[in-house]
Design a protein around this motif. Structure first.
Motif, PDB file in Angstrom:
ATOM      1  N   GLN A 117       6.608   6.157  -2.527  1.00  0.00           N
ATOM      2  CA  GLN A 117       6.380   7.347  -3.555  1.00  0.00           C
ATOM      3  C   GLN A 117       5.104   7.707  -3.424  1.00  0.00           C
ATOM      4  OE1 GLN A 117       7.488   5.396  -7.191  1.00  0.00           O
ATOM      5  NE2 GLN A 117       9.621   4.621  -6.408  1.00  0.00           N
ATOM      6  N   GLU A 118       4.111   7.100  -2.954  1.00  0.00           N
ATOM      7  CA  GLU A 118       2.954   7.659  -2.696  1.00  0.00           C
ATOM      8  C   GLU A 118       2.706   8.787  -1.743  1.00  0.00           C
ATOM      9  OE1 GLU A 118      -0.015   7.672  -4.793  1.00  0.00           O
ATOM     10  OE2 GLU A 118       0.993   6.217  -6.250  1.00  0.00           O
ATOM     11  N   GLY A 119       3.683   8.687  -0.617  1.00  0.00           N
ATOM     12  CA  GLY A 119       3.832   9.528   0.480  1.00  0.00           C
ATOM     13  C   GLY A 119       3.575   9.072   1.757  1.00  0.00           C
ATOM     14  N   PHE A 120       3.437   7.721   1.820  1.00  0.00           N
ATOM     15  CA  PHE A 120       3.116   6.927   3.087  1.00  0.00           C
ATOM     16  C   PHE A 120       4.289   6.622   3.743  1.00  0.00           C
ATOM     17  CE2 PHE A 120      -0.513   5.327   0.308  1.00  0.00           C
ATOM     18  CZ  PHE A 120      -1.499   6.017   0.957  1.00  0.00           C
ATOM     19  N   ASP A 121       4.267   7.053   5.062  1.00  0.00           N
ATOM     20  CA  ASP A 121       5.594   6.709   6.107  1.00  0.00           C
ATOM     21  C   ASP A 121       5.391   4.992   6.442  1.00  0.00           C
ATOM     22  OD1 ASP A 121       7.548   6.731   7.666  1.00  0.00           O
ATOM     23  OD2 ASP A 121       6.598   8.139   9.413  1.00  0.00           O
ATOM     24  N   ILE A 122       5.855   4.340   5.561  1.00  0.00           N
ATOM     25  CA  ILE A 122       6.047   2.796   5.973  1.00  0.00           C
ATOM     26  C   ILE A 122       7.311   2.052   5.414  1.00  0.00           C
ATOM     27  CG2 ILE A 122       4.953   2.687   3.479  1.00  0.00           C
ATOM     28  CD1 ILE A 122       3.132   0.164   4.801  1.00  0.00           C
ATOM     29  N   THR A 123       7.679   1.407   6.247  1.00  0.00           N
ATOM     30  CA  THR A 123       8.823   0.596   6.061  1.00  0.00           C
ATOM     31  C   THR A 123       8.713  -0.690   6.284  1.00  0.00           C
ATOM     32  OG1 THR A 123       9.713   1.026   8.399  1.00  0.00           O
ATOM     33  CG2 THR A 123      10.119   2.696   6.744  1.00  0.00           C
ATOM     34  N   MET A 124       9.634  -1.744   5.830  1.00  0.00           N
ATOM     35  CA  MET A 124       9.620  -3.023   6.004  1.00  0.00           C
ATOM     36  C   MET A 124       9.827  -3.390   7.585  1.00  0.00           C
ATOM     37  SD  MET A 124       8.568  -4.827   3.623  1.00  0.00           S
ATOM     38  CE  MET A 124       8.627  -6.689   4.394  1.00  0.00           C
ATOM     39  N   GLU A 125      10.918  -2.550   8.053  1.00  0.00           N
ATOM     40  CA  GLU A 125      11.272  -2.744   9.609  1.00  0.00           C
ATOM     41  C   GLU A 125       9.889  -2.424  10.347  1.00  0.00           C
ATOM     42  OE1 GLU A 125      14.647  -2.009   7.082  1.00  0.00           O
ATOM     43  OE2 GLU A 125      12.765  -0.913   7.459  1.00  0.00           O
ATOM     44  N   ALA A 126       9.317  -1.417  10.203  1.00  0.00           N
ATOM     45  CA  ALA A 126       7.952  -1.182  10.797  1.00  0.00           C
ATOM     46  C   ALA A 126       6.793  -2.335  10.841  1.00  0.00           C
ATOM     47  CB  ALA A 126       7.340   0.046  10.671  1.00  0.00           C
ATOM     48  N   LEU A 127       6.647  -2.715   9.542  1.00  0.00           N
ATOM     49  CA  LEU A 127       5.689  -3.872   9.516  1.00  0.00           C
ATOM     50  C   LEU A 127       6.216  -5.331  10.357  1.00  0.00           C
ATOM     51  CD1 LEU A 127       4.858  -3.782   5.401  1.00  0.00           C
ATOM     52  CD2 LEU A 127       3.262  -3.748   7.572  1.00  0.00           C
ATOM     53  N   TYR A 128       7.425  -5.640  10.224  1.00  0.00           N
ATOM     54  CA  TYR A 128       7.953  -6.739  11.017  1.00  0.00           C
ATOM     55  C   TYR A 128       7.959  -6.449  12.280  1.00  0.00           C
ATOM     56  CZ  TYR A 128       9.894  -9.005   6.869  1.00  0.00           C
ATOM     57  OH  TYR A 128      10.092  -9.617   5.456  1.00  0.00           O
ATOM     58  N   ALA A 129       8.141  -5.171  12.582  1.00  0.00           N
ATOM     59  CA  ALA A 129       7.918  -4.609  14.231  1.00  0.00           C
ATOM     60  C   ALA A 129       6.558  -5.108  14.731  1.00  0.00           C
ATOM     61  CB  ALA A 129       8.405  -3.514  14.634  1.00  0.00           C
ATOM     62  N   GLU A 130       5.684  -4.723  14.071  1.00  0.00           N
ATOM     63  CA  GLU A 130       4.120  -4.961  14.257  1.00  0.00           C
ATOM     64  C   GLU A 130       3.587  -6.356  14.062  1.00  0.00           C
ATOM     65  OE1 GLU A 130       1.400  -1.778  13.188  1.00  0.00           O
ATOM     66  OE2 GLU A 130       2.991  -0.172  13.952  1.00  0.00           O
ATOM     67  N   ASN A 131       4.333  -7.032  13.293  1.00  0.00           N
ATOM     68  CA  ASN A 131       3.814  -8.435  12.876  1.00  0.00           C
ATOM     69  C   ASN A 131       4.948  -9.264  13.226  1.00  0.00           C
ATOM     70  OD1 ASN A 131       0.978  -7.800  11.544  1.00  0.00           O
ATOM     71  ND2 ASN A 131       2.408  -6.238  10.772  1.00  0.00           N
ATOM     72  N   PRO A 132       5.514  -9.416  14.353  1.00  0.00           N
ATOM     73  CA  PRO A 132       6.371 -10.662  14.569  1.00  0.00           C
ATOM     74  C   PRO A 132       6.270 -11.940  14.083  1.00  0.00           C
ATOM     75  CG  PRO A 132       5.454 -10.057  16.614  1.00  0.00           C
ATOM     76  CD  PRO A 132       5.041  -8.895  15.427  1.00  0.00           C
ATOM     77  N   ASP A 133       7.194 -12.569  13.577  1.00  0.00           N
ATOM     78  CA  ASP A 133       6.974 -14.050  13.235  1.00  0.00           C
ATOM     79  C   ASP A 133       5.893 -14.120  12.255  1.00  0.00           C
ATOM     80  OD1 ASP A 133       9.139 -14.936  14.995  1.00  0.00           O
ATOM     81  OD2 ASP A 133       7.215 -14.701  16.800  1.00  0.00           O
ATOM     82  N   SER A 134       5.717 -13.206  11.152  1.00  0.00           N
ATOM     83  CA  SER A 134       4.699 -13.541  10.562  1.00  0.00           C
ATOM     84  C   SER A 134       5.201 -13.597   8.929  1.00  0.00           C
ATOM     85  CB  SER A 134       3.553 -12.571  10.533  1.00  0.00           C
ATOM     86  OG  SER A 134       2.852 -12.587  11.690  1.00  0.00           O
ATOM     87  N   VAL A 135       4.525 -13.962   7.969  1.00  0.00           N
ATOM     88  CA  VAL A 135       4.812 -13.959   6.466  1.00  0.00           C
ATOM     89  C   VAL A 135       4.221 -12.568   6.193  1.00  0.00           C
ATOM     90  CG1 VAL A 135       4.955 -15.053   4.376  1.00  0.00           C
ATOM     91  CG2 VAL A 135       5.592 -16.395   6.421  1.00  0.00           C
ATOM     92  N   ILE A 136       4.892 -11.586   5.754  1.00  0.00           N
ATOM     93  CA  ILE A 136       4.071 -10.392   5.467  1.00  0.00           C
ATOM     94  C   ILE A 136       3.235 -10.470   4.191  1.00  0.00           C
ATOM     95  CG2 ILE A 136       4.407  -7.677   5.208  1.00  0.00           C
ATOM     96  CD1 ILE A 136       4.806  -8.786   8.186  1.00  0.00           C
ATOM     97  N   THR A 137       2.282 -10.187   4.365  1.00  0.00           N
ATOM     98  CA  THR A 137       1.344 -10.159   3.033  1.00  0.00           C
ATOM     99  C   THR A 137       0.553  -8.746   2.912  1.00  0.00           C
ATOM    100  OG1 THR A 137      -0.649 -10.873   3.983  1.00  0.00           O
ATOM    101  CG2 THR A 137       0.645 -12.694   3.558  1.00  0.00           C
ATOM    102  N   ARG A 138      -0.099  -8.524   1.520  1.00  0.00           N
ATOM    103  CA  ARG A 138      -0.904  -7.432   1.339  1.00  0.00           C
ATOM    104  C   ARG A 138      -1.759  -7.123   2.603  1.00  0.00           C
ATOM    105  NH1 ARG A 138      -3.475  -7.769  -4.707  1.00  0.00           N
ATOM    106  NH2 ARG A 138      -3.204 -10.166  -4.149  1.00  0.00           N
ATOM    107  N   ALA A 139      -2.306  -8.255   3.156  1.00  0.00           N
ATOM    108  CA  ALA A 139      -3.373  -7.979   4.307  1.00  0.00           C
ATOM    109  C   ALA A 139      -2.520  -7.129   5.398  1.00  0.00           C
ATOM    110  CB  ALA A 139      -3.936  -9.492   4.937  1.00  0.00           C
ATOM    111  N   HIS A 140      -1.253  -7.634   5.594  1.00  0.00           N
ATOM    112  CA  HIS A 140      -0.438  -6.613   6.754  1.00  0.00           C
ATOM    113  C   HIS A 140      -0.305  -5.431   6.248  1.00  0.00           C
ATOM    114  CE1 HIS A 140       0.439 -10.984   7.496  1.00  0.00           C
ATOM    115  NE2 HIS A 140       0.295 -10.750   8.786  1.00  0.00           N
ATOM    116  N   PHE A 141      -0.133  -5.049   4.962  1.00  0.00           N
ATOM    117  CA  PHE A 141       0.135  -3.580   4.607  1.00  0.00           C
ATOM    118  C   PHE A 141      -1.350  -2.979   4.762  1.00  0.00           C
ATOM    119  CE2 PHE A 141       3.642  -5.464   2.193  1.00  0.00           C
ATOM    120  CZ  PHE A 141       4.448  -4.482   1.750  1.00  0.00           C
ATOM    121  N   GLY A 142      -2.243  -3.562   4.482  1.00  0.00           N
ATOM    122  CA  GLY A 142      -3.661  -2.945   4.518  1.00  0.00           C
ATOM    123  C   GLY A 142      -3.860  -2.431   5.776  1.00  0.00           C
ATOM    124  N   LYS A 143      -3.492  -3.397   6.980  1.00  0.00           N
ATOM    125  CA  LYS A 143      -3.618  -3.409   8.298  1.00  0.00           C
ATOM    126  C   LYS A 143      -3.090  -2.183   8.844  1.00  0.00           C
ATOM    127  CE  LYS A 143      -3.516  -6.012  12.721  1.00  0.00           C
ATOM    128  NZ  LYS A 143      -2.446  -5.410  13.219  1.00  0.00           N
TER     129      LYS A 143
END
Length: 295
Positions: A117-143
């Motif tokens: 809603q803030e205009g960022f092009d971000i999805t859970m799929e993209a986060l998981y793809a860049e951080n396989p086998d990780s428990v996604i946290t705010r640190a991953h969002f920031g990165k």
């Protein structure tokens, strides 16, 4: 005796399984490189990294202590409880930890929607793809937001979007520290109060809270910690002594996510002797803390 005194340990570390930047395997190699004799992997609300770390630790002759750090809530304040030496195959224990991770995933999905809603092009799929086998946290969002050029740096991410009470922040559903202690006990483990000083309670409140935790089954507290001053350390050791608790110690190493904190030595002056772990192991095997020497 001298050899034992010279052995150093770190009982509070994080890997890519939660919000650290080293994989469990790389963390074990790093621990060996800097001369640690024992290490506990204490990722947030998950033990998924332990099975990955163990073969490397065994290969390197490094003692690995199974651990976890549970995030809890006490009177609208975040409190962390460390667990050691639990049964990693206990089905009830594993099921409850899975609930923690599921709750984190639901929270992440809500934060994704707010960031979109803030205009960022971000999805859970993209986060998981860049951080396989990780428990996604705010640190991953920031990165992700920084590396994709959406925000200039991690500090800005947390100051404007993901920090507590910021517009894209979603609070986690938490259990109480007393429930966390019971969960660790369910798994056959030992519960420790993580970095009590960071709770910023006055002496009387911290003392009363520690007494309540002890009554619930707490066996120790983290007296040796990267951010403790010498006075903090002395006070925490006195608190442990008063309530007949063991002490533990750890750097709270997160790799590049907390670059000022180094494995084993914290900010450079942390020193956790092996006898701390010896007493924890003795308690776990016999239910008796022996001499509980504190230094």
């Amino acid at each position: 005796m001298t050899e034992l005194a010279n052995k150093q340990i770190d009982l509070h570390t994080h890997s890519t399984e939660s919000d650290g930047t080293l994989t469990p395997e790389a963390l074990m190699r790093h621990a060996k490189e800097i001369g640690l004799s024992a290490i506990s992997l204490t990722d947030h609300d998950t033990i998924g990294g332990i099975a990955k770390a163990r073969p490397i630790a065994e290969q390197l002759g490094l003692e690995l202590v199974p651990g976890v750090e549970l995030s809890t809530d006490y009177q609208e304040q975040e409190v962390h409880i460390l667990g050691y030496y639990f049964d990693e195959s206990n089905p009830e224990f594993l099921a409850k930890l899975t609930e923690f991770v599921d709750g984190r995933d639901k929270r992440n999905e809500k934060m994704i929607r707010l960031l979109q809603q803030e205009g960022f092009d971000i999805t859970m799929e993209a986060l998981y793809a860049e951080n396989p086998d990780s428990v996604i946290t705010r640190a991953h969002f920031g990165k992700y937001l920084v590396e994709h050029g959406f925000v200039k740096d991690r500090k800005t991410v947390f100051a404007k979007y993901l920090g507590d009470d910021c517009r894209c922040y979603v609070p986690r559903e938490k259990i109480t520290p007393f429930e966390a202690i019971k969960l660790i006990q369910m798994g056959g483990g030992l519960a420790f109060f993580a970095h009590p000083v960071l709770c910023h309670m006055n002496h009387d409140r911290l003392r009363d809270f520690t007494r309540r935790l002890k009554d619930a089954g707490l066996v120790g507290l983290e007296a040796l910690y990267s951010k403790n001053s010498p006075a903090d350390e002395k006070n925490m050791q006195a608190l442990a002594q008063e309530f007949d608790l063991l002490i533990s110690g750890g750097s709270d190493f997160h790799g590049a996510n907390k670059p000022e904190i180094h494995l084993g030595t914290g900010k450079g002056n942390l020193n956790i002797p092996y006898h701390i772990l010896e007493e924890i192991k003795e308690y776990h095997s016999t239910g008796s803390a022996g001499t509980k020497t504190r230094s």
